[in-house]
Design a protein around this motif. Structure first.
Motif, mmCIF file in Angstrom:
data_model
loop_
_atom_site.group_PDB
_atom_site.id
_atom_site.type_symbol
_atom_site.label_atom_id
_atom_site.label_comp_id
_atom_site.label_asym_id
_atom_site.label_seq_id
_atom_site.Cartn_x
_atom_site.Cartn_y
_atom_site.Cartn_z
ATOM 1 N N GLY A 158 -4.662 10.237 -0.928
ATOM 2 C CA GLY A 158 -4.773 8.916 -1.909
ATOM 3 C C GLY A 158 -4.220 7.933 -1.357
ATOM 4 N N HIS A 159 -4.311 6.726 -2.322
ATOM 5 C CA HIS A 159 -3.844 5.486 -1.668
ATOM 6 C C HIS A 159 -3.804 4.429 -2.669
ATOM 7 C CE1 HIS A 159 -4.517 1.719 0.945
ATOM 8 N NE2 HIS A 159 -3.580 2.214 1.681
ATOM 9 N N LEU A 215 -15.286 -1.589 -3.068
ATOM 10 C CA LEU A 215 -15.647 -1.395 -1.698
ATOM 11 C C LEU A 215 -14.573 -1.531 -0.721
ATOM 12 C CD1 LEU A 215 -18.681 -1.262 -0.814
ATOM 13 C CD2 LEU A 215 -18.335 -3.667 0.070
ATOM 14 N N ASN A 216 -13.484 -2.533 -0.963
ATOM 15 C CA ASN A 216 -12.599 -2.662 0.113
ATOM 16 C C ASN A 216 -11.232 -1.500 -0.399
ATOM 17 O OD1 ASN A 216 -13.797 -4.547 1.630
ATOM 18 N ND2 ASN A 216 -13.003 -6.237 0.194
ATOM 19 N N ALA A 217 -11.521 -0.905 -1.388
ATOM 20 C CA ALA A 217 -10.331 -0.024 -1.549
ATOM 21 C C ALA A 217 -10.338 1.354 -0.763
ATOM 22 C CB ALA A 217 -10.304 0.667 -3.270
ATOM 23 N N HIS A 218 -9.328 1.841 -0.353
ATOM 24 C CA HIS A 218 -9.482 3.149 0.372
ATOM 25 C C HIS A 218 -9.226 4.281 -0.388
ATOM 26 C CE1 HIS A 218 -6.684 1.066 3.668
ATOM 27 N NE2 HIS A 218 -7.477 -0.185 3.068
ATOM 28 N N PRO A 219 -9.808 5.428 0.002
ATOM 29 C CA PRO A 219 -9.969 5.684 1.269
ATOM 30 C C PRO A 219 -11.460 5.339 1.782
ATOM 31 C CG PRO A 219 -9.686 7.756 0.128
ATOM 32 C CD PRO A 219 -9.700 6.731 -0.826
ATOM 33 N N HIS A 220 -11.472 4.960 3.299
ATOM 34 C CA HIS A 220 -12.670 4.736 3.947
ATOM 35 C C HIS A 220 -13.187 5.744 4.683
ATOM 36 C CE1 HIS A 220 -12.321 0.368 2.718
ATOM 37 N NE2 HIS A 220 -11.252 0.630 2.906
ATOM 38 N N GLN A 221 -14.733 5.535 4.859
ATOM 39 C CA GLN A 221 -15.336 6.790 5.433
ATOM 40 C C GLN A 221 -16.010 6.341 6.726
ATOM 41 O OE1 GLN A 221 -17.132 9.094 2.055
ATOM 42 N NE2 GLN A 221 -15.992 10.546 3.031
ATOM 43 N N SER A 222 -16.323 7.200 7.570
ATOM 44 C CA SER A 222 -17.007 6.859 8.823
ATOM 45 C C SER A 222 -18.478 6.810 8.496
ATOM 46 C CB SER A 222 -16.860 7.736 10.017
ATOM 47 O OG SER A 222 -17.126 9.207 9.526
ATOM 48 N N CYS A 261 0.796 -0.994 0.034
ATOM 49 C CA CYS A 261 0.037 0.039 -0.088
ATOM 50 C C CYS A 261 0.963 1.259 0.043
ATOM 51 C CB CYS A 261 -0.911 0.140 1.246
ATOM 52 S SG CYS A 261 -1.803 -1.365 1.460
ATOM 53 N N GLY A 262 0.359 2.307 -0.639
ATOM 54 C CA GLY A 262 1.213 3.635 -0.752
ATOM 55 C C GLY A 262 -0.013 4.777 -0.133
ATOM 56 N N ILE A 263 0.692 5.673 0.291
ATOM 57 C CA ILE A 263 -0.239 6.912 0.674
ATOM 58 C C ILE A 263 0.410 8.357 0.219
ATOM 59 C CG2 ILE A 263 -0.799 8.278 2.667
ATOM 60 C CD1 ILE A 263 -1.039 5.660 4.307
ATOM 61 N N VAL A 264 -0.752 8.897 -0.223
ATOM 62 C CA VAL A 264 -0.133 10.291 -0.556
ATOM 63 C C VAL A 264 -1.099 11.331 -0.082
ATOM 64 C CG1 VAL A 264 1.082 9.938 -2.941
ATOM 65 C CG2 VAL A 264 -1.350 10.213 -2.652
ATOM 66 N N GLY A 265 -0.569 12.638 0.179
ATOM 67 C CA GLY A 265 -1.630 13.669 0.646
ATOM 68 C C GLY A 265 -1.068 14.929 0.310
ATOM 69 N N TYR A 266 -1.955 15.947 -0.079
ATOM 70 C CA TYR A 266 -1.612 17.264 -0.416
ATOM 71 C C TYR A 266 -2.592 18.269 0.224
ATOM 72 C CZ TYR A 266 -1.060 21.442 -3.392
ATOM 73 O OH TYR A 266 -0.990 22.706 -3.584
ATOM 74 N N ILE A 267 -1.988 19.301 0.753
ATOM 75 C CA ILE A 267 -2.601 20.417 1.068
ATOM 76 C C ILE A 267 -2.025 21.870 0.702
ATOM 77 C CG2 ILE A 267 -1.597 20.251 3.578
ATOM 78 C CD1 ILE A 267 -4.258 21.009 4.751
ATOM 79 N N ARG A 319 5.015 -0.175 -6.151
ATOM 80 C CA ARG A 319 5.224 -0.898 -4.838
ATOM 81 C C ARG A 319 4.176 -2.081 -5.024
ATOM 82 N NH1 ARG A 319 6.762 3.001 -0.522
ATOM 83 N NH2 ARG A 319 5.362 1.838 0.782
ATOM 84 N N GLY A 320 3.317 -2.195 -6.137
ATOM 85 C CA GLY A 320 2.464 -3.292 -6.152
ATOM 86 C C GLY A 320 1.217 -3.047 -5.677
ATOM 87 N N TYR A 321 -0.023 -3.218 -6.331
ATOM 88 C CA TYR A 321 -1.303 -2.742 -5.716
ATOM 89 C C TYR A 321 -2.287 -3.215 -6.460
ATOM 90 C CZ TYR A 321 -1.950 0.508 -9.517
ATOM 91 O OH TYR A 321 -2.030 0.996 -10.660
ATOM 92 N N ASP A 322 -3.776 -3.318 -6.041
ATOM 93 C CA ASP A 322 -4.464 -4.013 -6.696
ATOM 94 C C ASP A 322 -6.038 -3.036 -6.786
ATOM 95 O OD1 ASP A 322 -5.717 -4.719 -4.092
ATOM 96 O OD2 ASP A 322 -4.411 -6.022 -3.859
ATOM 97 N N SER A 323 -5.878 -1.927 -6.090
ATOM 98 C CA SER A 323 -6.917 -0.915 -6.186
ATOM 99 C C SER A 323 -6.576 0.355 -5.739
ATOM 100 C CB SER A 323 -7.995 -1.277 -5.313
ATOM 101 O OG SER A 323 -7.647 -1.527 -4.055
ATOM 102 N N ALA A 324 -7.148 1.335 -6.015
ATOM 103 C CA ALA A 324 -6.801 2.650 -5.753
ATOM 104 C C ALA A 324 -7.797 3.758 -5.277
ATOM 105 C CB ALA A 324 -5.709 3.209 -6.743
ATOM 106 N N GLY A 325 -7.347 4.952 -4.710
ATOM 107 C CA GLY A 325 -8.470 5.658 -4.528
ATOM 108 C C GLY A 325 -7.976 7.136 -3.929
#
Ligand code: M6R
Length: 600
Positions: free
Chosen positions: A69-70, A82-89, A2-8, A27-33
């Motif tokens: 992002g992820h 459904l299982n891809a990130h981001p997840h929400q409350s 998994c990889g993470i990015v963020g921008y502000i 890095r290898g992945y199977d879904s993204a968001g």
């Protein structure tokens, strides 16, 4: 993984996040968001498959200057939208991306979330729902986040958006890598500096159990108890062109071709003013104080470690054991009185190796990390570091990092031997130079290996690699290369071991790639080839000049017998590459695999 990015900041976050995720694809992945926040709320876009698939569903009309992002490599729950990130409350107020594994997520669900309708099968969702619950109890977001972190067992790198916290990204990490990047009027978050080199080369390392509040003007790092931590940024010494494919169709081929240059860079990096190859005095002292070395690594790095043992024992005369990290951590051998641990890891982030490092540090032992990534977790947490100088390795299949590891291990062993007054007949600067030239010759002979691949592997479902002594270890690496990118079942064996079982698998036409680069075992490996050929195998002998025989399929240039792996691995890397290509496999991003294995 998994990889993470963020921008502000001030610019449109979407494109920066998507470009960042593209840089993390290796890095290898199977879904993204991605999720972006603007005055209307938080907008989430996620998709199974590649970033190119995600791009298709991102609504270009949504503009926002804050986002996360992820890329997901499935652990808990199948790869799906459904299982891809981001997840929400459940309320949609909190949005989260996560890298790592929450070991106690089932227990947390039972304890806190029985009334919450979870939307995914992931361990991650538990985190974001907990933040929501604690926020509902009246805690400020930072406090709710902190309270949640205190409950988590396992590894995490996290980036959290709060719909109601204008322009803030909440960040935390434990055991999984995460950096914050600094800019003017913007800040970023990334699992790997490469992802955000597009906007900055200034990064701040984060330590385990820290919480970071990121706004566009400020980055505030705090310990879990709230104490503020000051930390200076460092400059990521990466050249953006190093991570481009250039004219190559695949990173793997680019990286194979870079190997002679990497050898020359290593010679330069480790050459003293007197022209000898050496390492830091402190490292030599640590080696000389040790009564036994324990090399810990995984995959390709483990294979390099097997060669390292040969060097450290033959040249420096230091007893050395080599262990697979994931086994060592649960099944520790009886240690000697004064052990020194050597961690070999291209990425410096491999969770299995890190688990051993944490354990041996608790026991009070010293560690040296050999890595390609300065500032990586294994480098930071060890007492000493030796860099590989291979440049970024993007293809999942490791090639130039392997030969760099082998060369640096030879330099370490040679320097230790010299410091112990050993009588060395090896002029390593000269011999590594000869090996680099030989590597170049092989890289220029690619067509030959494409033909060998057609001749031996076009229809087969399996393939064996055999060798004796040093060649056996190279065969193990050749087999790993072939299986991981072409999906041909491949195994490496010690030539003499075949008749103790495996020879039963030999059928008419079974390809057997045999290495014959060692004079001391040249006759015996050729005997093993005869044994398999008599049972129908299709042997392909790769030998070395001076040891060749009539039927050899390829003869590599002559190099010092201890350094043959640097050269003999290249045909095997190229054969794996062409086999994957001919089978229409994704050469750089093989199925199910990740470049950086950040979960145990
Ligand atoms: O980053 P590391 O060297 O610690 O990674 C270890 C293995 O995951 C890695 O070598 C893996 O086996 C390679 N992708 C194989 O080509």
């Amino acid at each position: 993984m998994c990889g993470i990015v963020g921008y502000i900041g001030l610019n449109d976050a979407k494109e920066i996040l998507l470009k960042g995720l593209e840089k993390l694809e290796y890095r290898g992945y199977d879904s993204a968001g991605i999720a972006v926040r603007n005055e209307e709320g938080v907008h989430v876009f996620k998709e199974k498959g590649r970033i190119a698939d995600l791009r298709k569903i991102v609504d270009l009309s949504v503009t926002a200057t804050t986002g996360i992002g992820h890329t997901r490599w499935a652990t808990h729950g199948a790869p799906s939208q459904l299982n891809a990130h981001p997840h929400q409350s459940v309320s949609g107020r909190f949005t989260l991306v996560h890298n790592g594994v929450i070991e106690n997520y089932e227990q947390l669900k039972k304890e806190y979330l029985l009334d919450v309708a979870l939307q995914s099968d992931t361990d991650t969702e538990v985190i974001v729902q907990l933040v929501q619950i604690f926020s509902n109890e009246g805690l400020e977001t930072e406090e709710a986040f902190r309270k949640t972190l205190n409950l988590l067992k396992g590894s995490y790198a996290l980036a959290l958006l709060d719909r109601e916290a204008e322009e803030t990204i909440f960040v935390a990490k434990n055991k999984s890598p995460l950096l914050v990047g600094l800019g003017e009027d913007f800040n970023v978050v990334a699992s790997d500096a490469m992802a955000m080199l597009q906007v900055t080369d200034q990064f701040v390392e984060l330590m385990d159990k820290e919480v970071v509040i990121v706004t566009k003007e400020q980055v505030t790092i705090k310990k879990l108890d709230g104490e503020v931590v000051e930390r200076a940024p460092y400059t990521a010494e990466l050249d953006a062109s190093d991570i481009e494919k250039g004219t190559y169709a695949h990173y793997m081929m680019k990286e194979i071709d870079e190997q002679p240059l990497v050898m020359r860079k290593i010679i330069q990096a480790y050459q003293s003013d007197q022209g000898e190859l050496t390492v830091d005095e402190e490292i030599l002292a640590a080696l000389n104080e040790a009564d036994r070395l324990y090399v810990i690594a995984c995959g390709t790095s483990y294979h390099a470690g097997l060669l390292g043992k040969q060097y450290l024992e033959k040249m420096a005369k230091i007893p050395t054991e080599v262990h697979v990290a994931s086994e060592f951590v649960y099944n520790m051998p009886l240690l000697s009185a004064n052990p020194l641990f050597i961690f070999i890891s291209q990425s410096g982030e491999t969770a299995d190796s890190r688990a051993v490092l944490v354990k041996i540090k608790e026991l009070g032992y010293k560690a040296l990390t050999m890595t390609n990534v300065p500032g990586s977790t294994l480098s930071r947490e060890a007492d000493h570091t030796l860099l590989l100088h291979a440049g970024p390795e993007i293809a999942v299949a490791s090639t130039k990092a392997y030969t760099a590891q082998v060369a640096v291990l030879a330099i370490l062993a040679n320097a230790a031997a010299q410091s112990r007054g050993g009588n060395l007949e090896l002029n390593l600067v000269k011999e590594l130079g000869i090996a680099a030239n030989a590597m170049e010759v092989l890289c220029d002979t690619k067509d030959e290996f494409e033909q060998i691949t057609r001749d031996y592997l076009s229809t087969t479902r399996n393939c064996f690699f055999i060798g004796r002594s040093i060649d056996f270890f190279v065969g193990l690496e050749g087999a790993l290369k072939l299986k991981e990118i072409s999906y041909i079942q491949a195994e490496g064996f010690a030539g003499g071991e075949l008749k103790h079982g495996t020879i039963a698998l030999i059928e008419d036409g079974t390809p057997v790639i045999a290495l014959a680069t060692q004079e001391s075992v040249n006759l015996s490996i050729r005997g093993n080839v005869k044994e398999v050929a008599a049972r129908g195998a299709n042997p392909c002998i790769i030998s070395m000049k001076g040891l060749e025989a009539e039927d050899d399929r390829f003869v590599i240039p002559e190099v010092h017998e201890l350094l043959t792996p640097l050269v003999s691995i290249i045909p095997l890397q190229l054969i794996a590459y062409y086999a994957a290509l001919h089978r229409d496999c994704d050469v750089d991003k093989p199925r199910n695999l990740a470049k950086s294995v950040t979960v145990e």
